[in-house]
Design an enzyme around this catalytic site. Structure first.
Site, PDB file in Angstrom:
ATOM      1  N   ASP A 177       0.848  -1.180   0.000  1.00 51.67           N
ATOM      2  CA  ASP A 177       0.000   0.000   0.000  1.00 51.67           C
ATOM      3  C   ASP A 177       0.887   1.235   0.000  1.00 51.67           C
ATOM      4  O   ASP A 177       2.097   1.156   0.199  1.00 51.67           O
ATOM      5  CB  ASP A 177      -0.986  -0.007   1.168  1.00 51.67           C
ATOM      6  CG  ASP A 177      -0.319  -0.020   2.522  1.00 51.67           C
ATOM      7  OD1 ASP A 177       0.890   0.218   2.590  1.00 51.67           O
ATOM      8  OD2 ASP A 177      -1.021  -0.274   3.512  1.00 51.67           O
ATOM      9  N   ASP A 212      -7.880  -7.385   2.145  1.00 55.66           N
ATOM     10  CA  ASP A 212      -6.815  -7.529   3.138  1.00 55.66           C
ATOM     11  C   ASP A 212      -7.333  -7.026   4.466  1.00 55.66           C
ATOM     12  O   ASP A 212      -8.202  -6.155   4.518  1.00 55.66           O
ATOM     13  CB  ASP A 212      -5.571  -6.724   2.743  1.00 55.66           C
ATOM     14  CG  ASP A 212      -5.723  -5.243   3.080  1.00 55.66           C
ATOM     15  OD1 ASP A 212      -5.218  -4.828   4.140  1.00 55.66           O
ATOM     16  OD2 ASP A 212      -6.364  -4.506   2.301  1.00 55.66           O
TER      17      ASP A 212
END
EC number: 2.4.2.29
Length: 374
Positions: A98, A272
């Protein structure tokens, strides 16, 4: 603008006839990801307490790591010198990093937002760090994950419309800068993030802008920052079907049974969440949709497996009584064994949904989890 890479493709294998759900395969340079799929979180290039070999045994295919945390420790230069994040952590499968945006924006007392990016003080040593879209991409290029995320502004879940509108517009401008800064489009897929808070018209506008950029994949962000479950569901049900059907769709930070089932219903492919290991570290097991506190006395003399249907190492080897003993004794092994099981449980859950989509029985088999949240 960098051209999309042929190393990343999404192939839809089956569609549910009663929903937007689909089963597919997302191809990456480090192998395929069968979707829908839950991705374990390895924030600091480690899924807490789990070795890469153990992680592979859970049937994990893709793992997430955190750009912000790895930039602070040990630093992307050290990881790049090791050959990239895969070699550094000993994981040979697909990976996603990310952008660090969520973590930076959570430092509300330590950061300053501007058009260029975010200036913040490191919570580790107090040094000033300038995180811009260009710097985020530079760090992610050095880390070398298969999928990298655009640097976005994540507004508070209940932010007022003007604040969310400004953040959504800035996210798009930052995405354009991320695309220009991306140096490895051949082996790293840059996903854009649809923001817009709980305002559906802003979500629609953001999705339309991102789709025009023809990115390798798309994510829905800003849905795990304090909103009520019903609002999260409303946003996902509205936004997911807007995204291109021939590209992977990723819902960030979501990992409960109902949220995943409902999101898959809307057409989401990837998830996630830190829930499996966080629960494991607090003595909680996920068992067929329920949460069990293994510290409870009811398990003290229970010599059955945690879940007789589960193939994980924990369930195949140890009893509830032993796990109860470990948790009560605060033994590290107890937390590790529960984390192993919990990761396996959520991956099995998405695997079973995938099989149901292939059989076109998803809405019947998972009706219990498809009731909208109140």
């Amino acid at each position: 603008m960098p051209l999309p890479s042929v190393n990343f493709t999404y192939q839809c294998q089956a569609r549910c006839s009663h929903s937007q759900a689909r089963a597919g395969i997302f191809q990456t340079p480090h192998g395929p990801v069968e979707t829908p799929r839950f991705m374990p979180v390895g924030t600091l290039a480690t899924v807490k307490g789990i070795t890469p070999a153990q992680l592979a045994d859970t049937q994990a295919q893709m793992v997430l790591a955190n750009t912000y945390h790895l930039h602070l420790q040990p630093g992307e230069k050290i990881i790049a010198a090791a050959g990239g994040v895969h070699k550094f952590m000993g994981w040979s499968g697909p990976m996603l990093t990310d952008s660090g945006g969520f973590q930076v924006f959570s430092l509300s007392q330590l950061r300053t937002i501007g058009e260029q990016g975010v200036l913040f003080r490191s919570p580790r040593d107090g040094r000033l760090i300038d995180m811009t879209p260009e710097n985020s991409i530079r760090i992610q290029n050095a880390l070398g994950a298969d999928v990298i995320m655009a640097f976005d502004e994540c507004p508070p879940g209940q932010g007022d419309r003007l604040m969310v509108e400004q953040a959504t517009a800035r996210t798009y401008r930052w995405l354009e800068r991320c695309i220009e800064a991306h140096q490895r489009p051949g082996d790293q897929a840059l996903f854009g993030i649809v923001q817009g808070g709980t305002y559906l018209d802003l979500r629609s506008q953001a999705a339309e802008q991102l789709i025009a950029l023809d990115l390798p994949g798309y994510a829905i962000g800003g849905v795990s920052v304090g909103e009520a479950p019903a609002l999260i569901d409303k946003v996902v049900q509205h936004t997911a079907p807007l995204l291109p059907a021939h590209k992977p769709r990723y819902l960030m930070g979501v990992g409960t049974y109902r949220e995943m089932a409902r999101a898959i219903f809307a057409g989401i492919d990837l998830f996630d969440c830190v829930i499996p290991t966080r629960f494991g570290r607090h003595g909680t097991a996920l068992v067929q949709g329920e949460r069990w506190n293994l510290k409870n006395a009811t398990f003290r003399e229970d010599h059955r497996p945690l879940d007789e249907t589960c193939p994980c190492y924990t369930c195949q080897t140890f009893s509830r009584a032993y796990l109860n003993h470990l948790i009560r004794s605060r033994e590290m092994l107890g937390y590790i064994l529960l984390s192993l099981h919990n990761i396996t449980e959520l991956i099995r859950f998405t695997q079973s949904i995938r099989q149901a989509i292939l059989n076109d029985t998803f809405t019947q088999d998972f009706a219990h989890w498809l009731t909208p949240p109140e």
